[in-house]
Design an enzyme around this catalytic site. Structure first.
Site, PDB file in Angstrom:
ATOM      1  N   ASP A   1      15.977 -52.029 -20.199  1.00 37.35           N
ATOM      2  CA  ASP A   1      16.225 -50.807 -20.980  1.00 37.35           C
ATOM      3  C   ASP A   1      15.049 -50.537 -21.928  1.00 37.35           C
ATOM      4  O   ASP A   1      14.561 -49.407 -22.024  1.00 37.35           O
ATOM      5  CB  ASP A   1      17.534 -50.996 -21.765  1.00 37.35           C
ATOM      6  CG  ASP A   1      17.782 -49.868 -22.739  1.00 37.35           C
ATOM      7  OD1 ASP A   1      18.094 -48.758 -22.274  1.00 37.35           O
ATOM      8  OD2 ASP A   1      17.648 -50.074 -23.959  1.00 37.35           O
TER       9      ASP A   1
ATOM     10  N   LYS B   1      11.990 -47.418 -21.901  1.00 37.11           N
ATOM     11  CA  LYS B   1      11.572 -46.604 -23.056  1.00 37.11           C
ATOM     12  C   LYS B   1      10.071 -46.710 -23.286  1.00 37.11           C
ATOM     13  O   LYS B   1       9.395 -45.716 -23.577  1.00 37.11           O
ATOM     14  CB  LYS B   1      12.359 -47.019 -24.291  1.00 37.11           C
ATOM     15  CG  LYS B   1      13.841 -46.678 -24.178  1.00 37.11           C
ATOM     16  CD  LYS B   1      14.668 -47.312 -25.269  1.00 37.11           C
ATOM     17  CE  LYS B   1      16.144 -46.987 -25.071  1.00 37.11           C
ATOM     18  NZ  LYS B   1      17.016 -47.829 -25.896  1.00 37.11           N
TER      19      LYS B   1
END
Ligand SMILES: NC(=O)c1ccc[n+]([C@@H]2O[C@H](COP(=O)([O-])OP(=O)(O)OC[C@H]3O[C@@H](n4cnc5c(N)ncnc54)[C@H](OP(=O)(O)O)[C@@H]3O)[C@@H](O)[C@H]2O)c1
Ligand SMILES: *[C@@H]1O[C@H](CO)[C@@H](O)[C@H](O)[C@H]1NC(C)=O
Ligand SMILES: *[C@@H]1O[C@H](CO)[C@@H](O)[C@H](O)[C@H]1NC(C)=O
Ligand SMILES: *[C@@H]1O[C@H](CO)[C@@H](O)[C@H](O)[C@H]1NC(C)=O
Length: 374
Positions: free
Chosen positions: A232, A236
């Site tokens: 995750d 980003k």
């Protein structure tokens, strides 16, 4: 009175963010209706993973009762492309809110944009997939290099939820500042986990106990390995690096430290994983003790060094006086080191997760698109 304009809205995904967004959409609808000239926001489609509610004649669906109506739908679930074609035929401009975490949908963004439909989304998948998909999205978008009649795309909430991370980075780049380094804590889950595993004031529980606590409080994914694998955060960083000008191929094309012990990678369930994790606590205890000996604390961070084109995600130790060490709760922090800001970075800090703040980023993007569509 000046005649207003109608903008048609489609919402796909009605989970935590989606529901909060619908609440904010109802407020925005009332506010824009009163402006001069008024803008008429008309909801025409709401879709989840198995059901879709749409308005055959493009008349407004009541936002307040949309979710209840969606529940009652018994008509067959149309393929996504059928719905995209329905939106393309609307008698005005359409903005599609992708509130899913689905990649299938993300891969049709270039097609959606080329049909003149704008996209606003907190979904990271499209923007962190292959560099070729990224290129195709911005080649199709009217706010990239696409033709004027194409749709606009905004995805502020894909990094740092409602925090103005991408818009700030875009402005730094577009105003000609030179971004040297971006560093921060990009996951609310990892923030919470390490702020309680090794608080600046000392103490903190064992790693496995803190993971369990974070899960019980609803801060992790249903299977905590989906947070602990670092993907995750890597997604980003991929997005930020690309906006900063680095053609990063994918979130797996740079070093990402996973906190899942190799022995537990193949556990069948999240619960089995949690049950066995305490057996590996000694490894994280060592990391903690090493940092403590240097007067530091350990945190899970991501960084992008633009000059050396180095992107990485993993554990690092910070002096107790460092802003990253002093983070509270599940907050995110993002520091931009640039030529203009010199040795005092521009720092953005605050809640980086949660339905309402994420939806705020989405609603803010919607407002930007509405202004561009005038
Ligand atoms: N929550 C946060 O704090 C936060 C922060 C930043 C970014 N985001 C991003 O925001 C997005 C939404 O997150 P969330 O927390 O709202 O997720 P969620 O609660 O899991 O909701 C996802 C929604 O998408 C729907 N969906 C999934 N696949 C679909 C498909 N193929 N077609 C149509 N609908 C589909 C689901 O349908 P069903 O209702 O039928 O299951 C559900 O309504 C994600 O991309 C997430 O990464 C969230
Ligand atoms: C979009 O997704 C987010 C995150 O799951 C959720 O909080 C929000 O309610 C969703 N918004 C809509 C309109 O479905
Ligand atoms: C907004 O536009 C839709 C579609 O044209 C129309 O049915 C509706 O009556 C309009 N609402 C208002 C408040 O003007
Ligand atoms: C279009 O919007 C995206 C998403 O926020 C942004 O990254 C990009 O810079 C914008 N492009 C232009 C040319 O404004």
């Amino acid at each position: 009175m000046a005649t207003g304009k109608t903008i048609y809205i489609a919402v796909v995904g009605v989970g935590g963010v989606g529901q909060a967004f619908l609440g904010q959409l109802a407020q925005l609808q009332q506010r824009l209706a009163k402006k001069s000239p008024p803008t008429n926001l008309t909801l025409i489609l709401v879709r989840r993973s198995t059901k879709q509610l749409s308005s055959p004649d493009y008349k407004p669906i009541n936002i307040g009762t949309a979710l209840a109506e969606l529940d009652k739908v018994t008509t067959p679930f149309p393929q996504l492309i059928v719905s995209v074609n329905y939106l393309a035929k609307a008698p005005g401009k359409v903005v599609l809110v992708d509130n899913t975490s689905d990649l299938d949908f993300a891969t049709v963004y270039p097609l959606v944009l080329s049909k003149g439909i704008s996209i606003v989304t907190p979904n990271k998948k499209a923007f962190s997939h292959t560099f070729s998909l990224w290129t195709r999205i911005f080649e199709a978008a009217a706010n990239g290099s696409g033709p004027e009649g194409n749709g606009f795309v905004f995805h502020e909430s894909s990094v740092g939820a409602g925090l103005p991370v991408l818009s700030t980075l875009n402005e730094l780049v577009e105003t000609g500042d030179e971004v040297i380094k971006i560093e921060g804590v990009f996951s609310g889950t990892m923030s919470f986990l390490f702020n309680s595993f090794q608080p600046v004031a000392g103490g903190g529980g064992t790693f496995a106990a803190e993971v369990k606590k974070a899960k019980d409080l609803g801060y992790t994914e249903p299977d905590p390995r989906d947070d602990l694998n670092g993907l995750d955060v890597a997604r980003k960083l991929t997005i930020l690096a690309r906006i900063a000008g680095l053609p990063v191929e994918s979130p797996t094309s740079f070093p990402v430290q996973s906190l899942i012990p190799a022995e537990l990678k193949d556990c069948k369930s999240g619960d089995e994983f949690l049950a066995q994790l305490p057996e590996f606590d000694n490894r994280m205890d060592e990391v903690k003790a090493k940092a403590a000996k240097e007067g530091k604390v350990v945190r899970f961070v991501g960084s992008i060094n633009v000059g050396s084109k180095e992107v990485k995600v993993g554990l690092e130790s910070f002096d107790k006086s460092h802003p990253i060490a002093a983070l509270k709760g599940s907050d995110n922090i993002i520091s931009f080191y640039t030529k203009r800001y010199g040795s005092n970075p521009l720092i953005i800090q605050g809640a980086g997760a949660g339905g309402e703040v994420t939806a705020m980023g989405v609603t803010g993007d919607l407002i930007k698109v509405i202004k561009l569509l005038r």
